[in-house]
Design a protein around this motif. Structure first.
Motif, short mmCIF file in Angstrom:
data_model
loop_
_atom_site.label_atom_id
_atom_site.label_comp_id
_atom_site.label_asym_id
_atom_site.label_seq_id
_atom_site.Cartn_x
_atom_site.Cartn_y
_atom_site.Cartn_z
N PRO A 27 0.81 -1.23 0.00
CA PRO A 27 0.00 0.00 0.00
C PRO A 27 0.84 1.27 0.00
O PRO A 27 0.35 2.33 -0.42
N LEU A 28 2.08 1.20 0.48
CA LEU A 28 2.92 2.40 0.54
C LEU A 28 3.77 2.60 -0.72
O LEU A 28 4.41 3.63 -0.87
N ALA A 29 3.78 1.61 -1.60
CA ALA A 29 4.67 1.67 -2.75
C ALA A 29 4.31 2.83 -3.68
O ALA A 29 5.19 3.54 -4.18
N ALA A 30 3.01 3.03 -3.93
CA ALA A 30 2.60 4.12 -4.83
C ALA A 30 2.99 5.47 -4.25
O ALA A 30 3.46 6.37 -4.97
N ILE A 31 2.82 5.65 -2.94
CA ILE A 31 3.21 6.91 -2.30
C ILE A 31 4.71 7.12 -2.40
O ILE A 31 5.19 8.22 -2.69
N SER A 32 5.47 6.06 -2.18
CA SER A 32 6.93 6.15 -2.26
C SER A 32 7.38 6.50 -3.67
O SER A 32 8.29 7.32 -3.86
N THR A 33 6.75 5.88 -4.66
CA THR A 33 7.08 6.16 -6.06
C THR A 33 6.79 7.62 -6.40
O THR A 33 7.61 8.31 -7.01
N TRP A 34 5.61 8.08 -6.01
CA TRP A 34 5.25 9.49 -6.26
C TRP A 34 6.24 10.42 -5.57
O TRP A 34 6.68 11.41 -6.15
N MET A 35 6.60 10.13 -4.33
CA MET A 35 7.50 11.00 -3.57
C MET A 35 8.88 11.07 -4.23
O MET A 35 9.48 12.14 -4.34
N GLY B 7 8.93 8.37 -15.28
CA GLY B 7 9.92 8.50 -14.22
C GLY B 7 10.54 7.16 -13.82
O GLY B 7 9.87 6.14 -13.81
N GLU B 8 11.82 7.23 -13.46
CA GLU B 8 12.56 6.01 -13.12
C GLU B 8 11.94 5.27 -11.94
O GLU B 8 11.83 4.05 -11.94
N ALA B 9 11.54 6.01 -10.93
CA ALA B 9 10.96 5.38 -9.74
C ALA B 9 9.61 4.73 -10.07
O ALA B 9 9.27 3.69 -9.51
N THR B 10 8.85 5.33 -10.97
CA THR B 10 7.55 4.77 -11.32
C THR B 10 7.72 3.44 -12.05
O THR B 10 7.05 2.45 -11.73
N SER B 11 8.60 3.41 -13.04
CA SER B 11 8.78 2.18 -13.83
C SER B 11 9.37 1.06 -12.98
O SER B 11 8.93 -0.10 -13.05
N ALA B 12 10.36 1.37 -12.14
CA ALA B 12 10.93 0.34 -11.27
C ALA B 12 9.98 -0.01 -10.13
O ALA B 12 9.91 -1.17 -9.70
N GLY B 13 9.23 0.98 -9.65
CA GLY B 13 8.35 0.76 -8.51
C GLY B 13 7.21 -0.19 -8.81
O GLY B 13 6.85 -1.02 -7.96
N LEU B 14 6.62 -0.10 -9.99
CA LEU B 14 5.52 -1.00 -10.31
C LEU B 14 5.99 -2.45 -10.39
O LEU B 14 5.26 -3.38 -10.02
N ILE B 15 7.22 -2.65 -10.86
CA ILE B 15 7.77 -4.01 -10.89
C ILE B 15 7.95 -4.52 -9.47
O ILE B 15 7.66 -5.69 -9.16
N PHE B 16 8.41 -3.64 -8.58
CA PHE B 16 8.56 -4.03 -7.18
C PHE B 16 7.21 -4.39 -6.57
O PHE B 16 7.09 -5.38 -5.84
N ILE B 17 6.19 -3.58 -6.85
CA ILE B 17 4.86 -3.87 -6.31
C ILE B 17 4.37 -5.22 -6.80
O ILE B 17 3.84 -6.04 -6.03
N ALA B 18 4.54 -5.47 -8.11
CA ALA B 18 4.15 -6.77 -8.65
C ALA B 18 4.90 -7.90 -7.96
O ALA B 18 4.33 -8.95 -7.64
N GLY B 19 6.20 -7.67 -7.71
CA GLY B 19 7.00 -8.69 -7.02
C GLY B 19 6.51 -8.95 -5.61
O GLY B 19 6.47 -10.10 -5.16
N GLN B 20 6.12 -7.89 -4.90
CA GLN B 20 5.64 -8.06 -3.53
C GLN B 20 4.30 -8.80 -3.50
O GLN B 20 4.07 -9.67 -2.66
N VAL B 21 3.39 -8.42 -4.41
CA VAL B 21 2.09 -9.10 -4.46
C VAL B 21 2.27 -10.58 -4.77
O VAL B 21 1.70 -11.46 -4.11
N LEU B 22 3.08 -10.87 -5.79
CA LEU B 22 3.31 -12.26 -6.17
C LEU B 22 4.09 -13.01 -5.08
O LEU B 22 3.88 -14.22 -4.90
N SER B 23 4.96 -12.31 -4.35
CA SER B 23 5.69 -12.96 -3.26
C SER B 23 4.72 -13.47 -2.20
O SER B 23 4.86 -14.60 -1.70
N MET B 24 3.75 -12.65 -1.85
CA MET B 24 2.75 -13.08 -0.88
C MET B 24 1.97 -14.28 -1.39
O MET B 24 1.78 -15.28 -0.68
#
Length: 484
Positions: A96-104, A388-405
């Motif tokens: 839930p915090l990944a989108a905020i972190s990416t935006w920031m 933005g670099e954080a947006t493109s990398a961040g969505l992959i991280f979010i996908a990784g976290q969801v799939l990890s769970m």
């Protein structure tokens, strides 16, 4: 932290200057074009060092308990399944915090993002230490430690999205993959330290307080260095044409662009699945091996070899890609080779007395598999520019976290209790068969590899934009060029 002075005989490969001589007469719409000179600063290495320390510390906190799940459960008065939540809570918190972190990161910049991440990481580490003090009631200890893990988990997206942004803003083109590799591999280095240090400290001292106190030290140091040492989000002069243009799209518009980018979506699914496989492998390795008689120390060694070989492979791969720009080819070859290592682990880990073979396949899986992570993050920026670099990398991280769970729950659901396992060294009453889960884990990795190798194609949009910028500089500035 002064500027790096270029030598008198020439310029670095990312510096563009105007040669002496008469200026051409520009057309009216070209009158504002001026010669561009790109500079790099020594302070970029300090910021990279702080980010590496912060990433390493955060990963150490993440997997503090995984290599010693049974001992940690006994010390905290909970089951091994509850101990697994000390790792899983990172994913639950980060999503839930990944989108905020990416935006920031893309909106506010590096400095406030890193400082906030450093403070959260330190506060979480200190909270864990407080949770095991003798005056804390035993019934509260697990809850306080879990709360510290939640705070550390909140810091994770603030620091783990940052390598691509740092490389793009502070480093020249020929150092971007290397810088991204160093910052990204600091996270698995923390996993490596946790795999080695947790069994060692807990077996020698038998005190969870000592273990958590040691892990809090780098968190405090990283917070001190970030708060006092990082003074700006970007350098005064950009290091490359893409940093000069600074054409990142707004966050929401960037997300919409990514969702329409076929190459990026394929990368998102395949790399998100790969991150999930690595997370499950690191978190569950000790439980996979103990049932066949492999000790916690040996499991920690295998985890360490996996990470160490991955870091070595990433260093070599980063240098190669910086020189050749063959992102896609390098990743595809390594994914195919790592599929062999992952499949071999699924076989040998379920055999008895195969220490050498298990250790070797962990090395191979790390060398060819884990090493592609930083290159994949750079590829996500190349195929999605100008997002933005954080947006493109961040969505992959979010996908990784969801799939990890999802993968963690799936693999644990596929285990079966064993009535009798004479070789098991697992905690009493916690013996399960992992034969099916490890085969499923290997199948997931091989499936992602096949899809990526067969279907992924992309242009390197950021590199193309930089080449066009340099060509425009030569056209409009009367012979401006790059001296190698």
């Amino acid at each position: 932290m002064g500027d790096e002075k270029p030598p008198d005989v020439g310029f670095s490969s990312d510096e563009v200057r105007k040669e002496p001589g008469p200026d051409p007469q520009p057309c009216s719409d070209e009158a504002d074009h001026v010669a561009i000179r790109f500079k790099v600063y020594r302070r970029r290495w300090f910021i990279l060092l702080v980010l590496c320390l912060l990433n390493c510390s955060n990963a150490m906190s993440w997997l503090t308990f995984a290599p010693v799940a049974d001992e940690s459960g006994a010390a905290l008065g909970v089951s091994v399944d509850q101990v697994n939540w000390l790792s899983l809570v990172y994913m639950v918190t980060a999503i839930p915090l990944a989108a905020i972190s990416t935006w920031m990161l893309d909106t506010c910049g590096l400095r406030p993002t890193l400082i906030l991440g450093a403070w959260l990481n330190m506060l979480g580490a200190v909270c864990r230490v407080v949770g095991v003090l003798h005056w804390v009631p035993p019934a509260w200890r697990f809850g306080v430690v879990l709360g510290g893990q939640v705070v550390c988990g909140a810091a994770q997206p603030l620091v783990i999205f940052t390598p691509t942004k740092l490389a793009a803003v502070w480093f020249p083109r020929q150092q971007r993959a290397t810088a991204n590799m160093a910052a990204s591999m600091a996270n698995p280095l923390g996993v490596l330290i946790a795999n080695l240090l947790s069994p060692l400290l807990l077996s020698s001292s038998g005190d969870l307080f000592i273990l958590l106190l040691v892990y809090s030290t780098p968190a405090v140091l990283a917070c001190f260095l970030a708060t006092l040492g990082i003074r700006s989000s970007a350098p005064p002069t950009p290091p490359s044409p893409s940093a000069q243009n600074s054409t990142s799209e707004p966050f929401l518009k960037g997300v919409r662009m990514l969702l329409r980018n076929r190459a990026y979506l394929l990368l998102l699914v395949c790399f998100g699945s790969g991150v999930a496989v690595f997370t499950c492998f690191s978190s569950l390795l000790e439980q996979m091996l103990c049932v066949k008689g492999y000790t916690n120390d040996f499991a920690g060694l295998c985890g360490a070899l996996f990470i160490l070989c991955g870091a070595l492979g990433a260093a070599a791969l980063g240098a190669y890609v910086d020189r050749t720009r063959k992102f896609t080819e390098a990743i595809k070859v390594n994914m195919c080779l790592s599929s062999i290592g992952c499949s071999a682990f699924a076989v040998f880990s379920q055999m008895r007395s195969q220490r050498v073979c298990v250790a070797l396949v962990c090395c191979a899986f790390g060398l060819f598999g884990f090493s592609i992570y930083p290159i994949g993050m750079e590829l996500s920026v190349e195929c999605s520019y100008p997002v933005g670099e954080a947006t493109s990398a961040g969505l992959i991280f979010i996908a990784g976290q969801v799939l990890s769970m999802l993968y963690m729950f799936l693999l644990q659901a596929l285990t079966r209790p064993l009535a009798d396992s004479p070789l098991s060294v697992c905690a009493e009453g916690e013996t399960f068969s992992w034969r099916v889960p490890v085969l499923v884990l290997a199948g997931l990795w091989c499936l992602g590899t096949c899809v990526f190798v067969c279907f992924f194609r992309t242009e390197y949009k950021r590199l193309q934009a930089e080449e066009e910028t340099e060509e425009d500089g030569e056209k409009y500035n009367g012979g401006a060029h790059t001296i190698q």
